[in-house]
Design an enzyme around this catalytic site. Structure first.
Site, PDB file in Angstrom:
ATOM      1  N   GLY A  29       1.246  -0.935   0.112  1.00 52.23           N
ATOM      2  CA  GLY A  29      -0.005  -0.068   0.083  1.00 52.23           C
ATOM      3  C   GLY A  29       0.758   1.127   0.126  1.00 52.23           C
ATOM      4  O   GLY A  29       2.265   1.433  -0.304  1.00 52.23           O
ATOM      5  N   HIS A  32       1.912   4.601  -5.024  1.00 59.11           N
ATOM      6  CA  HIS A  32       2.809   5.438  -5.538  1.00 59.11           C
ATOM      7  C   HIS A  32       3.298   5.066  -7.463  1.00 59.11           C
ATOM      8  O   HIS A  32       2.505   4.188  -7.728  1.00 59.11           O
ATOM      9  CB  HIS A  32       3.526   5.875  -5.110  1.00 59.11           C
ATOM     10  CG  HIS A  32       5.314   4.876  -5.065  1.00 59.11           C
ATOM     11  ND1 HIS A  32       5.274   3.961  -5.949  1.00 59.11           N
ATOM     12  CD2 HIS A  32       5.527   4.229  -4.006  1.00 59.11           C
ATOM     13  CE1 HIS A  32       6.270   3.191  -5.703  1.00 59.11           C
ATOM     14  NE2 HIS A  32       5.971   3.464  -4.589  1.00 59.11           N
ATOM     15  N   GLY A  34       5.343   3.711  -8.868  1.00 58.43           N
ATOM     16  CA  GLY A  34       6.264   3.098  -9.200  1.00 58.43           C
ATOM     17  C   GLY A  34       4.954   2.021  -9.073  1.00 58.43           C
ATOM     18  O   GLY A  34       5.319   0.885 -10.050  1.00 58.43           O
ATOM     19  N   HIS A  35       4.242   1.378  -7.678  1.00 55.00           N
ATOM     20  CA  HIS A  35       3.035   0.384  -7.313  1.00 55.00           C
ATOM     21  C   HIS A  35       1.467   0.227  -8.691  1.00 55.00           C
ATOM     22  O   HIS A  35       1.617  -0.818  -9.319  1.00 55.00           O
ATOM     23  CB  HIS A  35       2.542   0.292  -6.466  1.00 55.00           C
ATOM     24  CG  HIS A  35       3.164   0.813  -5.083  1.00 55.00           C
ATOM     25  ND1 HIS A  35       3.658   1.748  -5.139  1.00 55.00           N
ATOM     26  CD2 HIS A  35       3.976  -1.042  -5.067  1.00 55.00           C
ATOM     27  CE1 HIS A  35       4.373   1.273  -3.482  1.00 55.00           C
ATOM     28  NE2 HIS A  35       4.171   0.187  -3.982  1.00 55.00           N
ATOM     29  N   GLY A 145       9.363  -4.829  -8.869  1.00 59.05           N
ATOM     30  CA  GLY A 145       9.929  -4.237  -8.929  1.00 59.05           C
ATOM     31  C   GLY A 145      10.990  -4.519  -9.270  1.00 59.05           C
ATOM     32  O   GLY A 145      11.551  -5.307  -7.890  1.00 59.05           O
ATOM     33  N   GLU A 146      12.010  -4.309 -10.028  1.00 56.24           N
ATOM     34  CA  GLU A 146      13.787  -3.651 -10.515  1.00 56.24           C
ATOM     35  C   GLU A 146      14.195  -2.935  -9.547  1.00 56.24           C
ATOM     36  O   GLU A 146      15.077  -3.783  -8.683  1.00 56.24           O
ATOM     37  CB  GLU A 146      13.849  -3.443 -11.337  1.00 56.24           C
ATOM     38  CG  GLU A 146      14.025  -4.663 -12.057  1.00 56.24           C
ATOM     39  CD  GLU A 146      14.269  -3.768 -13.351  1.00 56.24           C
ATOM     40  OE1 GLU A 146      15.001  -3.824 -14.273  1.00 56.24           O
ATOM     41  OE2 GLU A 146      14.580  -5.169 -15.074  1.00 56.24           O
ATOM     42  N   GLN A 151      15.272  -8.435  -4.420  1.00 59.63           N
ATOM     43  CA  GLN A 151      13.400  -9.718  -3.829  1.00 59.63           C
ATOM     44  C   GLN A 151      13.494 -10.270  -4.538  1.00 59.63           C
ATOM     45  O   GLN A 151      12.730 -11.271  -4.717  1.00 59.63           O
ATOM     46  CB  GLN A 151      12.996  -8.481  -3.239  1.00 59.63           C
ATOM     47  CG  GLN A 151      11.507  -9.060  -2.673  1.00 59.63           C
ATOM     48  CD  GLN A 151      10.429  -7.677  -2.198  1.00 59.63           C
ATOM     49  OE1 GLN A 151      10.505  -7.502  -1.427  1.00 59.63           O
ATOM     50  NE2 GLN A 151       9.495  -7.055  -3.234  1.00 59.63           N
TER      51      GLN A 151
HETATM   52  P1  AMP Z   1       6.403  -2.337  -1.911  1.00 58.65           P
HETATM   53  O1  AMP Z   1       4.912  -2.140  -1.243  1.00 58.65           O
HETATM   54  O2  AMP Z   1       7.359  -1.467  -1.408  1.00 58.65           O
HETATM   55  O3  AMP Z   1       6.849  -3.789  -0.776  1.00 58.65           O
HETATM   56  O4  AMP Z   1       6.800  -2.797  -3.092  1.00 58.65           O
HETATM   57  C1  AMP Z   1       5.371  -3.584  -4.084  1.00 58.65           C
HETATM   58  C2  AMP Z   1       5.522  -3.565  -5.477  1.00 58.65           C
HETATM   59  O5  AMP Z   1       6.284  -2.416  -5.327  1.00 58.65           O
HETATM   60  C3  AMP Z   1       7.380  -4.296  -4.868  1.00 58.65           C
HETATM   61  O6  AMP Z   1       7.253  -5.662  -6.026  1.00 58.65           O
HETATM   62  C4  AMP Z   1       8.791  -3.225  -5.751  1.00 58.65           C
HETATM   63  O7  AMP Z   1       9.581  -3.893  -5.980  1.00 58.65           O
HETATM   64  C5  AMP Z   1       7.683  -2.814  -6.298  1.00 58.65           C
HETATM   65  N1  AMP Z   1       8.297  -0.639  -6.087  1.00 58.65           N
HETATM   66  C6  AMP Z   1       8.314  -0.496  -4.942  1.00 58.65           C
HETATM   67  N2  AMP Z   1       9.053   0.749  -5.465  1.00 58.65           N
HETATM   68  C7  AMP Z   1       9.068   0.787  -7.032  1.00 58.65           C
HETATM   69  C8  AMP Z   1       9.363   2.058  -8.059  1.00 58.65           C
HETATM   70  N3  AMP Z   1       9.739   3.356  -7.836  1.00 58.65           N
HETATM   71  N4  AMP Z   1       9.241   1.084  -9.607  1.00 58.65           N
HETATM   72  C9  AMP Z   1       9.482   0.413  -9.516  1.00 58.65           C
HETATM   73  N5  AMP Z   1       8.709  -1.093  -8.475  1.00 58.65           N
HETATM   74  C10 AMP Z   1       8.388  -0.550  -7.830  1.00 58.65           C
END
Ligand code: AMP
Length: 267
Positions: A29, A32, A34-35, A145-146, A151
């Site tokens: 959650g 942004h 990226g998600h 995400g890379e 991970q």
């Molecule tokens: P999180 O909510 O931080 O656990 O992230 C969820 C997913 O979003 C993971 O696969 C992250 O790698 C991906 N993610 C987070 N930030 C970015 C970003 N800036 N660009 C691309 N993917 C992202």
């Protein structure tokens, strides 16, 4: 938008699929762009794209930011609806941890260095939650995400080891106009800290292009105002060891905020 907040509702979604493909997008959650990029790619690649939002307790250690981790559910749902998502999964802790909140799966060798060294609990928590999520939702694709490169590779390894019929899709890191990798934790930064954080990617580019050494990169990160560097290393992204390096990865602290970033090395 169909809000799936129980296992019977998840089953209903699966029953309605009729051979249609499913892309799962795991998130914690505080969504942004990226998600949302992962979601957009999921919508393109599969018939149905199912994001889930769950702040997973087992990937936080005692004293980390589990309680204060940003939670913005209303806004998150609005953003998902806007990009065309038809269903979102909001699992409960008892769905994910029916036998109590504990580690049930261990990450393999790839999880030992870098993030694994500084957050030893982290990857076991990640593979525990994702194993359960994958078993319950049976996705064809999982969008990751890379940004969290280690991970991504740890989860690819788990899927291969367990012979799960799932394709893990890596999506390039989305950055803001200053090159800072988008992260839910960027919300912790004040204006001055943000300016410092936005320099990190520029140092990483120079390191990735072999313009500066590992040591120089670490020193520069401290000089621009970071308080501590957990690691800033060049490694081979299949084994996460320094042999035959092809990717640079960094984790560094500004005050109580820990940021990570990575990028491929130029040939
Ligand atoms: P999180 O909510 O931080 O656990 O992230 C969820 C997913 O979003 C993971 O696969 C992250 O790698 C991906 N993610 C987070 N930030 C970015 C970003 N800036 N660009 C691309 N993917 C992202």
């Amino acid at each position: 938008m169909n809000i799936i907040s129980s296992l019977p509702k998840l089953k209903e979604l699966q029953n309605s699929l009729n051979n249609e493909s499913l892309a799962l997008v795991p998130t914690m959650g505080a969504l942004h762009d990226g998600h949302l990029k992962l979601v957009e790619e999921g919508l393109k690649i599969a018939d149905v794209c199912l994001p889930y939002i769950y702040v997973n307790p087992t990937q936080f250690a005692e004293g980390e930011d589990l309680e204060t981790y940003p939670r913005t559910l209303e806004e998150d749902l609005e953003k998902l609806e806007k990009v065309g998502v038809k269903a979102v999964w909001l699992p409960s802790t008892s769905d994910i941890y029916p036998n109590g909140v504990k580690i049930t799966h261990k990450a393999g060798e790839l999880a030992k260095s870098l993030e694994g060294q500084f957050r030893p609990h982290f990857f076991d928590g990640v593979v525990t939650v994702l194993h359960r999520m994958f078993t319950l939702s049976k996705p064809d694709f999982v969008m990751m995400g890379e940004k969290d490169f280690q991970q991504l590779q740890v989860v690819r390894h788990m899927v291969r080891e367990e012979n799960m019929p799932i394709e893990i899709m890596g999506v390039p890191t989305v950055r803001d106009r200053n090159g800072l990798a988008l992260s839910s934790r960027n919300a912790y930064l004040n204006d001055l800290e943000y300016e410092i954080a936005a320099e990190l990617n520029k140092i990483l580019v120079r390191f990735a292009q072999n313009m500066i050494t590992e040591k120089e990169a670490q020193n520069l990160i401290l000089e621009i105002g970071f308080d501590k560097v957990d690691y800033c290393r060049a490694v081979n992204s299949e084994i996460f060891l320094p042999d035959d390096p092809n990717r640079v990865l960094v984790a560094a602290w500004i005050g109580t905020t820990r940021l990570i970033d990575n990028m491929p090395m130029s040939a």
